[in-house]
Structures are given as structure tokens and as C-alpha cells.
Design an enzyme around this catalytic site. Structure first.
Site, PDB file in Angstrom:
ATOM      1  CB  CYS A   1     -17.230   0.843   5.456  1.00  0.00           C
ATOM      2  SG  CYS A   1     -18.745   0.018   4.948  1.00  0.00           S
TER       3      CYS A   1
ATOM      4  CB  CYS B   1     -19.369 -13.025  -7.825  1.00  0.00           C
ATOM      5  SG  CYS B   1     -18.137 -12.115  -6.880  1.00  0.00           S
TER       6      CYS B   1
ATOM      7  CB  CYS C   1     -23.745 -13.704  -4.893  1.00  0.00           C
ATOM      8  SG  CYS C   1     -23.591 -12.789  -3.350  1.00  0.00           S
TER       9      CYS C   1
ATOM     10  CG  ASP D   1      -2.160   0.690   1.114  1.00  0.00           C
ATOM     11  OD1 ASP D   1      -2.525   0.968  -0.025  1.00  0.00           O
ATOM     12  OD2 ASP D   1      -2.797   1.002   2.136  1.00  0.00           O
TER      13      ASP D   1
ATOM     14  CB  CYS E   1     -16.534   4.088  -0.960  1.00  0.00           C
ATOM     15  SG  CYS E   1     -15.892   2.759   0.057  1.00  0.00           S
TER      16      CYS E   1
ATOM     17  CB  CYS F   1     -18.593 -11.482   0.914  1.00  0.00           C
ATOM     18  SG  CYS F   1     -17.961 -12.555  -0.393  1.00  0.00           S
TER      19      CYS F   1
ATOM     20  CB  CYS G   1     -19.224  -4.539   0.465  1.00  0.00           C
ATOM     21  SG  CYS G   1     -17.618  -3.733   0.560  1.00  0.00           S
TER      22      CYS G   1
ATOM     23  CB  CYS H   1     -23.021  -0.847  -0.785  1.00  0.00           C
ATOM     24  SG  CYS H   1     -22.193   0.753  -0.724  1.00  0.00           S
TER      25      CYS H   1
HETATM   26  S1  SF4 Z   1     -21.044 -10.584  -1.737  1.00  0.00           S
HETATM   27 FE1  SF4 Z   1     -19.122 -11.629  -2.292  1.00  0.00          FE
HETATM   28  S2  SF4 Z   1     -19.791 -13.340  -3.625  1.00  0.00           S
HETATM   29 FE2  SF4 Z   1     -21.492 -11.934  -3.463  1.00  0.00          FE
HETATM   30  S3  SF4 Z   1     -21.248 -10.628  -5.258  1.00  0.00           S
HETATM   31 FE3  SF4 Z   1     -20.264  -9.585  -3.553  1.00  0.00          FE
HETATM   32  S4  SF4 Z   1     -18.124 -10.169  -3.693  1.00  0.00           S
HETATM   33 FE4  SF4 Z   1     -19.279 -11.623  -4.942  1.00  0.00          FE
HETATM   34  S1  SF4 Z   2     -16.790  -0.283   1.989  1.00  0.00           S
HETATM   35 FE1  SF4 Z   2     -18.216  -1.429   0.694  1.00  0.00          FE
HETATM   36  S2  SF4 Z   2     -20.203  -1.366   1.749  1.00  0.00           S
HETATM   37 FE2  SF4 Z   2     -18.895   0.199   2.654  1.00  0.00          FE
HETATM   38  S3  SF4 Z   2     -19.470   2.031   1.529  1.00  0.00           S
HETATM   39 FE3  SF4 Z   2     -17.651   1.195   0.515  1.00  0.00          FE
HETATM   40  S4  SF4 Z   2     -18.461  -0.107  -1.095  1.00  0.00           S
HETATM   41 FE4  SF4 Z   2     -20.142   0.328   0.296  1.00  0.00          FE
END
Ligand code: SF4
Ligand code: SF4
Length: 309
Positions: free
Chosen positions: A241, A188, A191, A133, A214, A248, A244, A198
Site C-alpha cells: 500500500c 512533518c 501536516c 531487510d 496496515c 506526503c 501514506c 490511511c
Molecule cells: S504526510 Fe509526510 S509530512 Fe505529512 S505528516 Fe505524514 S510523513 Fe509527515
Molecule cells: S501502508 Fe500506510 S496508508 Fe496503507 S494501510 Fe499501512 S499505514 Fe495505512
């Protein structure tokens, strides 16, 4: 044939060393231009989705071609470090789990230093540089190229049967190593959990994040106060955050990190909301000293301004 066997052998030794250093996964890619990522990356920049992260525009050539970053580079070694905590906060105000323990930049940098020493012992006269990073490196793209996993719709690198709660780091080296097969599958499927969950609709299409919406970007990188309407729906995230990633399904495979440096600083995963709200600047300075947590990378005033009303 002999050269091929030697490269295979070296790659195996390096992966073994990565596991000894506590990395969860290690893959190797050839240091060539990331041709297939070029258009996507340029479009993301052209559409301004990087917000005020102007540094993303700089050194574009270096991001796309490691040989621009390090002349003579032949291979990119990619490692993944798990940061899953034993338990995460259930409070209203939350910080991303990756910030619970010591600042990963330092933890991983130390491990990369050991890895580079090892590479020099393996093949004296070669040159290697570590990145986490910290330089213009397209980390997730390299992780895919090194066969570690795929980029999910949430734009995170997902490692099969391990999930996405990983830091990524790279060693670019002049050593010629046997590369892994790039990861071409995407698990994915149909899904859309991350896109649906989000709260700010920052995932504008699969794998494409509008940083300006974001919460992770807004609570860390964005220097100004977060727009009120976003703060209101931000579900209490005051540094980063995890939403997301939490939703998963592939993260059901996550297991707690076996890395003592990531033990939560001052038990911050259990801080009640009042403790965050009443945090004084003097306490902030005492607790979040440089390197103690990634939180020390932002100012006290920024952390306070991230808190919802
Ligand atoms: S939650 Fe995970 S598996 Fe589902 S679409 Fe998002 S990244 Fe892909
Ligand atoms: S980290 Fe993921 S869930 Fe959180 S605001 Fe950003 S894109 Fe959306």
C-alpha cells in the site's frame, strides 16, 4: 589528527562509491547501541502492534546493537535506493510501486557485494557484512543515526528534498569511519496527511503503526485472509500500500529511479483489473518466478485472496 583525517577520507571514498553504484544517498553511523529507540521498540512489541511478525521479537538485542550481530563492528554504512517508477497504476487494483520491478533484495544484495569488495580493497583485513531487510537491523533508526533524514508520521524514512520512496540497506563493518551527524530535525510540522489518508487508521499516533490494521502488512506478511471489513476499505491494494507515501508533500520531490532492474515486470503497472482478477496460477508461476518481483515472495492463493470482492 592523522587518524581523524584518514577516517574522514575513507568515509568520503565510501560515499562516492555508493553513488557510483547507483544509490541515491549514503550516510555513516557509529556502531553503538540504539539506546534512544529501545523504549519505543519495546512498547511497540509489548502492545502487540507487530501482529504475527514474531520474528520482530527474536534477536531483539541484535536489532538494538549491531555489535551483537557482528562482533567487532565499529560503523554502520546506510544506503538508500530510489524505486520511484516513471508512472504508477491508475487502475482500481494496485500493487505497491516497489514491487513493479525485480525483487529489491537481489538488486541491492548485488550492489552491497560490490561495496563490500571495495571496502576490503580499501582496508584489507577488515570485515563487513551487508543487510537489506534480511537480518535483525532497525533500518530506519540507522538511517536517522547516519544523518539521512527523519522518520515521518507514516513511519517512513524521509530524505530532505528527495522523499520516502527508497529501499534502505546497511553494511556493518569493523572499519572505524567518521560518522555523520544524526538527523535530529523533523519536517512533518503540523501536516497529518498520512494519518488522515490511511483508510484503516493504522497510524495510531505519529510514527506508530498498528501492523494488524496496515494493508501493507496484511497483504504481504499476514498469512491468513484479510478481514472482510478491512478489505472493503482497502482501496484496491492487493500487494502493499502506498497511500501514506503518495499523500506526503515531501514526495513531490521524488524523481524516477535510474535503475533498469526496477523497470516494471510485464508492464504490470498498466495491467487492467481484469488481468489481475483472471490471473491463473500457471501464469503467476511463469511471470512471478523467484527474484522477478517482490510479489514472488507470496503465494498465488494469497494474492488472489487479497483482492476485494
Ligand atoms: S504526510 Fe509526510 S509530512 Fe505529512 S505528516 Fe505524514 S510523513 Fe509527515
Ligand atoms: S501502508 Fe500506510 S496508508 Fe496503507 S494501510 Fe499501512 S499505514 Fe495505512
Amino acid at each position: 589528527m592523522q587518524a581523524q583525517l584518514a577516517q574522514d577520507h575513507l568515509s568520503g571514498q565510501i560515499k562516492q562509491k555508493a553513488i557510483e553504484l547507483g544509490f541515491t544517498a549514503c550516510g555513516i553511523a557509529s556502531a553503538t547501541r540504539l539506546v534512544s529507540y529501545e523504549d519505543r521498540f519495546n512498547r511497540w512489541l509489548d502492545d502487540g502492534l507487530h501482529g504475527s511478525m514474531a520474528y520482530m521479537e527474536r534477536n531483539k538485542e541484535k536489532r538494538l546493537d549491531p555489535r551483537e550481530l557482528m562482533p567487532g563492528a565499529k560503523s554502520v554504512i546506510v544506503v538508500a535506493q530510489n524505486y520511484v517508477p516513471e508512472t504508477a497504476s491508475k487502475e482500481q487494483l494496485k500493487v505497491s510501486t516497489y514491487a513493479y520491478g525485480k525483487d529489491y533484495h537481489y538488486v541491492i544484495r548485488d550492489k552491497l557485494t560490490l561495496m563490500i569488495q571495495y571496502l576490503h580493497e580499501l582496508v584489507p583485513g577488515t570485515e563487513s557484512r551487508g543487510f537489506t531487510d534480511s537480518a535483525p537491523v532497525l533500518e530506519r533508526a540507522w538511517a536517522v543515526e547516519a544523518g539521512l533524514g527523519w522518520t515521518g508520521k507514516n513511519a517512513c524514512l524521509i530524505i530532505p528534498k528527495k522523499g520516502s520512496f527508497f529501499f534502505l540497506a546497511e553494511v556493518i563493518t569493523t572499519m572505524k569511519l567518521e560518522p555523520d551527524i544524526p538527523f535530529t530535525r523533523n519536517h512533518c510540522g503540523s501536516c497529518t496527511n498520512c494519518m488522515d489518508a490511511c483508510p484503516t487508521r493504522a497510524i495510531i499516533s505519529p510514527g506508530r503503526i498498528d501492523a494488524r490494521k496496515c494493508i501493507s502488512y496484511l497483504t504481504i506478511e499476514h498469512k491468513e485472509t484479510i478481514p472482510h471489513d478491512i478489505k472493503k476499505i482497502g482501496q484496491g491494494w492487493i500487494f502493499g500500500c502506498d497511500i501514506c507515501q503518495d499523500v506526503c508533500p515531501h514526495n513531490r520531490f521524488s524523481t524516477p529511479a535510474n535503475e533498469p532492474a526496477f523497470t516494471p515486470l510485464n508492464n504490470m503497472h498498466q495491467w487492467p483489473d481484469d488481468q489481475w482478477r483472471n490471473l491463473e496460477k500457471s501464469d503467476f508461476k511463469k511471470i512471478f518466478i523467484k527474484g522477478s518481483s517482490a510479489i514472488s515472495r507470496i503465494k498465488y492463493e494469497k494474492l488472489k485472496s487479497n483482492m476485494p470482492d
